[in-house]
Design a protein around this motif. Structure first.
Motif, PDB file in Angstrom:
ATOM      1  N   LEU A   1     -68.054 -20.653  57.663  1.00 29.24           N
ATOM      2  CA  LEU A   1     -69.144 -21.163  56.851  1.00 29.24           C
ATOM      3  C   LEU A   1     -68.695 -22.467  56.200  1.00 29.24           C
ATOM      4  O   LEU A   1     -67.542 -22.585  55.758  1.00 29.24           O
ATOM      5  N   GLU A   2     -69.610 -23.430  56.110  1.00 35.54           N
ATOM      6  CA  GLU A   2     -69.238 -24.771  55.686  1.00 35.54           C
ATOM      7  C   GLU A   2     -70.218 -25.284  54.638  1.00 35.54           C
ATOM      8  O   GLU A   2     -71.436 -25.131  54.775  1.00 35.54           O
ATOM      9  N   GLY A   3     -69.681 -25.883  53.590  1.00 37.50           N
ATOM     10  CA  GLY A   3     -70.498 -26.534  52.575  1.00 37.50           C
ATOM     11  C   GLY A   3     -69.927 -27.898  52.237  1.00 37.50           C
ATOM     12  O   GLY A   3     -68.705 -28.044  52.088  1.00 37.50           O
ATOM     13  N   GLN A   4     -70.793 -28.894  52.127  1.00 36.95           N
ATOM     14  CA  GLN A   4     -70.352 -30.259  51.853  1.00 36.95           C
ATOM     15  C   GLN A   4     -71.277 -30.925  50.844  1.00 36.95           C
ATOM     16  O   GLN A   4     -72.464 -30.605  50.775  1.00 36.95           O
ATOM     17  N   ILE A   5     -70.734 -31.828  50.070  1.00 39.80           N
ATOM     18  CA  ILE A   5     -71.530 -32.656  49.167  1.00 39.80           C
ATOM     19  C   ILE A   5     -71.062 -34.092  49.331  1.00 39.80           C
ATOM     20  O   ILE A   5     -69.851 -34.359  49.403  1.00 39.80           O
TER      21      ILE A   5
ATOM     22  N   GLY B   1     -65.784 -31.379  51.285  1.00 38.41           N
ATOM     23  CA  GLY B   1     -66.339 -30.110  51.713  1.00 38.41           C
ATOM     24  C   GLY B   1     -65.349 -28.968  51.640  1.00 38.41           C
ATOM     25  O   GLY B   1     -64.151 -29.155  51.369  1.00 38.41           O
ATOM     26  N   TYR B   2     -65.876 -27.796  51.881  1.00 39.90           N
ATOM     27  CA  TYR B   2     -65.088 -26.561  51.887  1.00 39.90           C
ATOM     28  C   TYR B   2     -65.507 -25.731  53.095  1.00 39.90           C
ATOM     29  O   TYR B   2     -66.707 -25.629  53.402  1.00 39.90           O
ATOM     30  N   GLU B   3     -64.532 -25.140  53.779  1.00 40.45           N
ATOM     31  CA  GLU B   3     -64.807 -24.292  54.935  1.00 40.45           C
ATOM     32  C   GLU B   3     -64.182 -22.923  54.724  1.00 40.45           C
ATOM     33  O   GLU B   3     -63.007 -22.806  54.368  1.00 40.45           O
ATOM     34  N   LEU B   4     -65.000 -21.882  54.926  1.00 39.75           N
ATOM     35  CA  LEU B   4     -64.562 -20.496  54.788  1.00 39.75           C
ATOM     36  C   LEU B   4     -64.480 -19.872  56.172  1.00 39.75           C
ATOM     37  O   LEU B   4     -65.497 -19.736  56.863  1.00 39.75           O
ATOM     38  N   PHE B   5     -63.282 -19.466  56.589  1.00 36.33           N
ATOM     39  CA  PHE B   5     -63.067 -18.903  57.915  1.00 36.33           C
ATOM     40  C   PHE B   5     -63.237 -17.383  57.863  1.00 36.33           C
ATOM     41  O   PHE B   5     -62.602 -16.693  57.061  1.00 36.33           O
ATOM     42  N   VAL B   6     -64.097 -16.865  58.748  1.00 38.22           N
ATOM     43  CA  VAL B   6     -64.275 -15.414  58.859  1.00 38.22           C
ATOM     44  C   VAL B   6     -63.547 -14.917  60.099  1.00 38.22           C
ATOM     45  O   VAL B   6     -62.529 -14.254  60.024  1.00 38.22           O
TER      46      VAL B   6
ATOM     47  N   ASP C   1     -76.308 -32.997  50.332  1.00 39.03           N
ATOM     48  CA  ASP C   1     -75.456 -31.830  50.556  1.00 39.03           C
ATOM     49  C   ASP C   1     -75.801 -31.198  51.896  1.00 39.03           C
ATOM     50  O   ASP C   1     -76.843 -31.470  52.490  1.00 39.03           O
ATOM     51  N   ARG C   2     -74.897 -30.354  52.368  1.00 36.17           N
ATOM     52  CA  ARG C   2     -75.050 -29.717  53.677  1.00 36.17           C
ATOM     53  C   ARG C   2     -74.472 -28.306  53.607  1.00 36.17           C
ATOM     54  O   ARG C   2     -73.383 -28.084  53.070  1.00 36.17           O
TER      55      ARG C   2
END
Length: 362
Positions: free
Chosen positions: A306-310, A296-301, A326-327
């Motif tokens: 925001l989080e995306g996973q496969i 997954g990848y996490e974008l910190f604001v 996916d999520r």
């Protein structure tokens, strides 16, 4: 409708007026477009929906570090009305939170919003059996817009125009739930309530190193779901995950982990498949549990990320879906160790669950 919009406007202004460091604005957009059917059983739901999107926003000017790090985005709330112009689908209303991110000298706006939706004409086996998209009145709503925006053209009035993608779905909390996607052409006006245009870049943290050693996370997600059989009943599910993450910089972190899926509605669904479709050779005692590996990848604001996973099911005795999942979701970090989140788990375009989660990072 006018009373509701006026009430939302007054409520948002009352909230926004508490902070004198950020300025306030409103966007009103009108749209029309097309339904994008993603399965063959949705072709009869095509049409040309239209509606209106109201956004009440706070314009940031550098009060906090994250604002300058993301080129001074807007944040706020939205209200959406969409008429599908289709007797089976009816109308939907949406309400939630938004971010506006800016590019190309602030002329290109990326709008990302997430909230809840209300459908006026959901599935009913007697009166509306053709609506396989909405199985319930309450749903999740996601909007993504890409606009050309110009502010303060005439006094404090400006314009925006572009494309808006909308999605309404209950995440299979209740069947049926194919969900509906629309692609819409959008045009509207914006109004700034102040003349504030100065934006200051926070340089106090310019040399801060955000890299971290590998951290470990435990997360528990839950909710309710129903099998693909209409009327089979709603059951709780439990998704238990453990993963490692590596913070790379101010904005990004990578993830790698595993999770256990305990989807209780599959227990009865397996028995149903064993009896109703003997040619599929499904044993009634097939294990309903699944285990997945994911990256997954996490974008910190700010406190929100925001989080995306496969992922891929390495253990899936009952194969009613593809093996890849996916999520997409967001997390709120209460502290450096404790977080909560909301996410949508899908198999490509087929939603499986709306997940509410809590986790620890150590």
């Amino acid at each position: 409708m006018r009373k509701l919009c006026l009430g939302l406007l007054l409520m948002s202004l009352a909230v926004f007026a508490q902070d004198h460091n950020d300025s306030n604005a409103i966007e009103v957009s009108f749209f029309r477009g097309n339904v994008l059917p993603h399965t063959t059983d949705l072709y009869h739901l095509q049409g040309h929906p239209d509606g209106v999107l109201l956004s009440f926003i706070k314009q940031t000017h550098g009060k906090d570090e994250w604002q300058s790090a993301y080129n001074f985005p807007d944040y706020g709330v939205y209200f959406e009305y969409q008429n599908y112009n289709n007797d089976f689908l009816g109308k939907v209303y949406g309400f939630g939170a938004l971010y506006n991110f800016y590019f190309l000298n602030r002329n290109l706006e990326l709008k990302v919003s997430q909230g809840i939706g209300y459908a006026t004409n959901p599935y009913d086996k007697v009166t509306n059996s053709k609506n396989k998209a909405f199985g319930s009145t309450l749903m999740a709503n996601t909007n993504i817009g890409l606009y050309y925006k110009k502010e303060n053209i005439i006094d404090k009035f400006g314009i925006q125009t572009g494309l808006l993608f909308t999605h309404f779905s209950n995440g299979r909390a209740k069947t049926p739930n194919s969900g509906i996607n629309t692609l819409l052409f959008n045009v509207g006006v914006n109004y700034n309530f102040s003349n504030e245009t100065r934006r200051s870049i926070d340089t106090s943290l310019a040399n801060k190193n955000y890299k971290e050693s590998i951290k470990y996370n435990f997360v528990f997600r839950s909710g309710i779901s129903e099998s693909p059989v209409i009327g089979s009943g709603q059951y709780p599910f439990y998704h238990i995950g453990f993963y490692a993450d590596k913070r790379l910089n101010r904005k990004s972190a990578l993830q790698l982990g595993t999770e256990l899926f305990l989807t209780n509605c599959l227990k009865d669904y397996i028995k149903y498949m064993a009896v109703a479709f003997p040619e599929k050779n499904v044993a009634a005692d097939t294990d309903y549990k699944r285990i997945g590996l994911f990256t997954g990848y996490e974008l910190f604001v700010n406190r929100i990320s925001l989080e995306g996973q496969i992922g891929y099911y390495v253990y899936q005795p009952f194969r009613n879906t593809i093996s890849i999942y996916d999520r997409i979701g967001f997390k709120y970090h209460f502290t450096k160790q404790l977080f909560a989140g909301f996410s949508v788990k899908t198999h490509m375009f087929e939603a499986e669950a709306l997940e509410f989660g809590i986790g620890v990072r150590f």
